[in-house]
Design a protein around this motif. Structure first.
Motif, PDB file in Angstrom:
ATOM      1  N   SER A   1       0.837  -1.212   0.000  1.00  0.00           N
ATOM      2  CA  SER A   1       0.000   0.000   0.000  1.00  0.00           C
ATOM      3  C   SER A   1       0.863   1.250   0.000  1.00  0.00           C
ATOM      4  O   SER A   1       0.608   2.191  -0.767  1.00  0.00           O
ATOM      5  CB  SER A   1      -0.926   0.017   1.216  1.00  0.00           C
ATOM      6  OG  SER A   1      -1.916  -0.966   1.105  1.00  0.00           O
ATOM      7  N   SER A   2       1.879   1.251   0.844  1.00  0.00           N
ATOM      8  CA  SER A   2       2.775   2.401   0.921  1.00  0.00           C
ATOM      9  C   SER A   2       3.504   2.608  -0.410  1.00  0.00           C
ATOM     10  O   SER A   2       3.610   3.731  -0.905  1.00  0.00           O
ATOM     11  CB  SER A   2       3.788   2.183   2.049  1.00  0.00           C
ATOM     12  OG  SER A   2       4.705   3.240   2.095  1.00  0.00           O
TER      13      SER A   2
ATOM     14  N   ASP B   1       1.198   4.005  -3.178  1.00  0.00           N
ATOM     15  CA  ASP B   1       0.790   5.401  -3.003  1.00  0.00           C
ATOM     16  C   ASP B   1       1.540   6.339  -3.949  1.00  0.00           C
ATOM     17  O   ASP B   1       0.972   7.311  -4.449  1.00  0.00           O
ATOM     18  CB  ASP B   1       0.997   5.861  -1.557  1.00  0.00           C
ATOM     19  CG  ASP B   1      -0.123   5.415  -0.635  1.00  0.00           C
ATOM     20  OD1 ASP B   1      -1.184   4.983  -1.131  1.00  0.00           O
ATOM     21  OD2 ASP B   1       0.079   5.488   0.598  1.00  0.00           O
TER      22      ASP B   1
END
Length: 169
Positions: A117-118, A121
């Motif tokens: 997810s990071s 981004d």
């Protein structure tokens, strides 16, 4: 270790990024054929960016202990009636890429993979910039309309664009 589902999603996105590079390379040929070297340069930078995006994901999958499986890249198809028409197709394609990046982010959320997810981004933010930049060019091309002098001025402006390798992640 990356999950099988996350690995597959990244592999699919790597293919999509490489397709984007191939599509933009084919669009570059249109502008080269018109001797609009600035527009061709804009697409050359896009090709490099899309390849960098793919390689960022490629490296990430390996960093997570996964396996990269490259698939076939489809033949790009676009309609080259005019510069504006091409950029309208670019915007449509970038919106498709945005939806694919969002789907990749959804898989990361489903898998509760915070590292992915990071990492993703950065790509989400990049797509905002991609769409905005193309929308600006479309607005400019609409203002130019059939003014060949203005088109040549824009061509000169686009010739100054340079590729800067992104710091992904």
């Amino acid at each position: 270790m990356i999950s099988e589902k996350m690995q597959k999603a990244f592999n699919d996105q790597i293919n999509a990024e490489l397709y984007s590079a191939y599509l933009y390379l084919s669009m570059k040929t249109y502008f080269d054929s018109l001797s609009l070297k600035g527009f061709a340069n804009w697409f050359d930078v896009q090709v490099k960016e899309e390849n960098a995006h793919a390689m960022g994901m490629y490296n990430y999958v390996f960093e997570r202990g996964g396996k990269v499986e490259l698939g076939a890249i489809e033949k790009p198809v676009f309609d080259a009636k005019c510069p504006l028409c091409v950029y309208e197709q670019v915007l449509k394609h970038e919106k498709l890429v945005t939806s694919k990046i969002n789907a990749l982010a959804d898989v990361a959320e489903e898998e509760k993979d915070r590292a992915a997810s990071s990492f993703i981004d950065w790509y989400v933010k990049e797509q905002v910039e991609e769409e905005s930049g193309v929308e600006h060019l479309i607005a400019t091309l609409k203002l130019i309309d059939d003014d060949k002098k203005a088109l040549l001025m824009l061509d000169r402006e686009l010739a100054a664009r340079t590729f800067t390798a992104p710091v992904i992640g």
